[in-house]
Design a protein around this motif. Sequence first.
Motif, PDB file in Angstrom:
ATOM      1  N   ILE A 129       0.828  -1.249   0.447  1.00  0.00           N
ATOM      2  CA  ILE A 129       0.154  -0.192   0.009  1.00  0.00           C
ATOM      3  C   ILE A 129       1.111   1.380  -0.022  1.00  0.00           C
ATOM      4  CG2 ILE A 129      -1.526   0.876   1.462  1.00  0.00           C
ATOM      5  CD1 ILE A 129      -2.961  -1.339   2.198  1.00  0.00           C
ATOM      6  N   SER A 130       1.780   1.395   0.734  1.00  0.00           N
ATOM      7  CA  SER A 130       2.750   2.358   0.971  1.00  0.00           C
ATOM      8  C   SER A 130       3.764   2.395  -0.042  1.00  0.00           C
ATOM      9  CB  SER A 130       4.039   1.957   1.864  1.00  0.00           C
ATOM     10  OG  SER A 130       5.068   3.108   2.137  1.00  0.00           O
ATOM     11  N   GLN A 131       4.170   1.586  -1.038  1.00  0.00           N
ATOM     12  CA  GLN A 131       4.712   1.517  -2.814  1.00  0.00           C
ATOM     13  C   GLN A 131       3.698   2.386  -3.664  1.00  0.00           C
ATOM     14  OE1 GLN A 131       6.546  -2.350  -4.284  1.00  0.00           O
ATOM     15  NE2 GLN A 131       6.138  -1.669  -6.109  1.00  0.00           N
ATOM     16  N   TYR A 132       2.528   2.236  -3.152  1.00  0.00           N
ATOM     17  CA  TYR A 132       1.536   2.907  -4.314  1.00  0.00           C
ATOM     18  C   TYR A 132       0.921   3.993  -3.973  1.00  0.00           C
ATOM     19  CZ  TYR A 132       2.353  -0.822  -6.951  1.00  0.00           C
ATOM     20  OH  TYR A 132       1.991  -1.732  -8.017  1.00  0.00           O
ATOM     21  N   ASP A 133       1.043   4.918  -2.253  1.00  0.00           N
ATOM     22  CA  ASP A 133       0.763   6.047  -2.310  1.00  0.00           C
ATOM     23  C   ASP A 133       1.820   7.052  -2.401  1.00  0.00           C
ATOM     24  OD1 ASP A 133      -0.002   7.875  -0.903  1.00  0.00           O
ATOM     25  OD2 ASP A 133       0.707   7.412   1.353  1.00  0.00           O
ATOM     26  N   THR A 134       1.540   7.956  -4.131  1.00  0.00           N
ATOM     27  CA  THR A 134       2.076   8.864  -4.715  1.00  0.00           C
ATOM     28  C   THR A 134       1.596  10.175  -3.672  1.00  0.00           C
ATOM     29  OG1 THR A 134       0.480   9.150  -5.913  1.00  0.00           O
ATOM     30  CG2 THR A 134       2.565   7.613  -6.551  1.00  0.00           C
ATOM     31  N   ARG A 135       0.997  10.145  -3.130  1.00  0.00           N
ATOM     32  CA  ARG A 135       0.477  11.415  -2.480  1.00  0.00           C
ATOM     33  C   ARG A 135       1.623  12.704  -1.983  1.00  0.00           C
ATOM     34  NH1 ARG A 135      -4.076   9.860   1.789  1.00  0.00           N
ATOM     35  NH2 ARG A 135      -2.238   8.360   2.454  1.00  0.00           N
ATOM     36  N   ASP A 136       1.586  13.902  -1.146  1.00  0.00           N
ATOM     37  CA  ASP A 136       2.826  14.412  -1.060  1.00  0.00           C
ATOM     38  C   ASP A 136       3.990  14.538  -1.579  1.00  0.00           C
ATOM     39  OD1 ASP A 136       0.686  15.292   1.037  1.00  0.00           O
ATOM     40  OD2 ASP A 136       1.337  13.126   2.442  1.00  0.00           O
ATOM     41  N   SER A 137       4.053  14.134  -2.868  1.00  0.00           N
ATOM     42  CA  SER A 137       5.783  14.145  -3.574  1.00  0.00           C
ATOM     43  C   SER A 137       6.386  15.538  -3.990  1.00  0.00           C
ATOM     44  CB  SER A 137       4.870  13.524  -4.797  1.00  0.00           C
ATOM     45  OG  SER A 137       4.107  14.116  -5.812  1.00  0.00           O
ATOM     46  N   ALA A 138       6.809  15.759  -3.716  1.00  0.00           N
ATOM     47  CA  ALA A 138       7.617  17.204  -3.801  1.00  0.00           C
ATOM     48  C   ALA A 138       7.824  17.911  -5.162  1.00  0.00           C
ATOM     49  CB  ALA A 138       8.574  17.558  -3.430  1.00  0.00           C
TER      50      ALA A 138
END
Length: 326
Positions: A129-138
């Motif tokens: 799940i964490s691998q596919y969480d692209t939120r909060d990218s800079a």
Amino acid sequence: MKAGRLKQGLTKQWLAGIAAMALPVLAWARAATPAVEPDEPVRWQLNMTPGITHTSQMAYDAHMFALWVCVAIGVLVFGAMAVAMFKFRKSKGAVAAQFSHNTTAEVIWTIVPIIILIVMVWPATAKLISQYDTRDSAMTVKVTGYQWLWKYEYLGEDVAITSRLDRASEAMRQSGRQPSLQELPHYLRDVDNPLVLPVDTKIRFVITADDVIHAWWVPALGWKQDAIPGIVNEAWTDIKKPGIYRGQCAELCGKDHGFMPIVVKAVSKAEFRDWLAAERAKNEPPAVAAPAPAEAAPAEAAPAEAAPGEAAPGEAAPGEAAPAAP
Ligand SMILES: [Cu+2]
């Protein structure tokens, strides 16, 4: 006497066979790689490397956990077999037990594997799940695969580069000569323009292709993502260590599939800002020209040796291609 000689002959044959098989392996092991970059695999390496990103570290942890579970199960099962075979052997007078059903045993050998699986699946799912969480990218980089090169667009930065096989590798492959590691240590693994990325930054990738299916794969980052025409796939990374990381197209995409390598150059944040400013300056129109309209797409300002599919109709402007964050 005769049987003894036959046995001796067979042993000699076996030894000769093993020696013959070992020779190429030994020769291969001695041909050392001249320059080992961070996280490059080395000869005789037994385990996978932890990589240099959050995702690769998670994959390594999941792998090590599963490995030790397997080791424990192996020790228990083979230990029990060894005890059964040596302690209860026929020559010692053991007699096989006669039973057809044992409910307690059946419940145990059903429940125990289920518990083991749950213990393994739980952390693995959290990691996935964490691998596919692209939120909060800079920042976001759009990767487009072409036959046979890559295009990288730094969305919102007005910077786009194309990255193809370096000239030295190209010349060597066209010449048909056999390259040596000393002459070309990164034969077919070097590009003209590497993808420059900052370290310690959550970077989101949107990955697509212009002609056929490609796949963007840098093993040290810990993932591989298909680049499919008409579809935008997502991925993210956060590189912890500056360095050069190499990869390649991982989807058979045509005759030059083997000649579209990937090189990621991870640099410090300050170095990255400088590089980005320099690239942007390169793309700016000369001072004598009239000021360009604000909506000029970065694709138009790409270097002269632009991608063949560049002008393809229907190619969305970088900003449009990025899907809304989930
Ligand atoms: Cu490809």
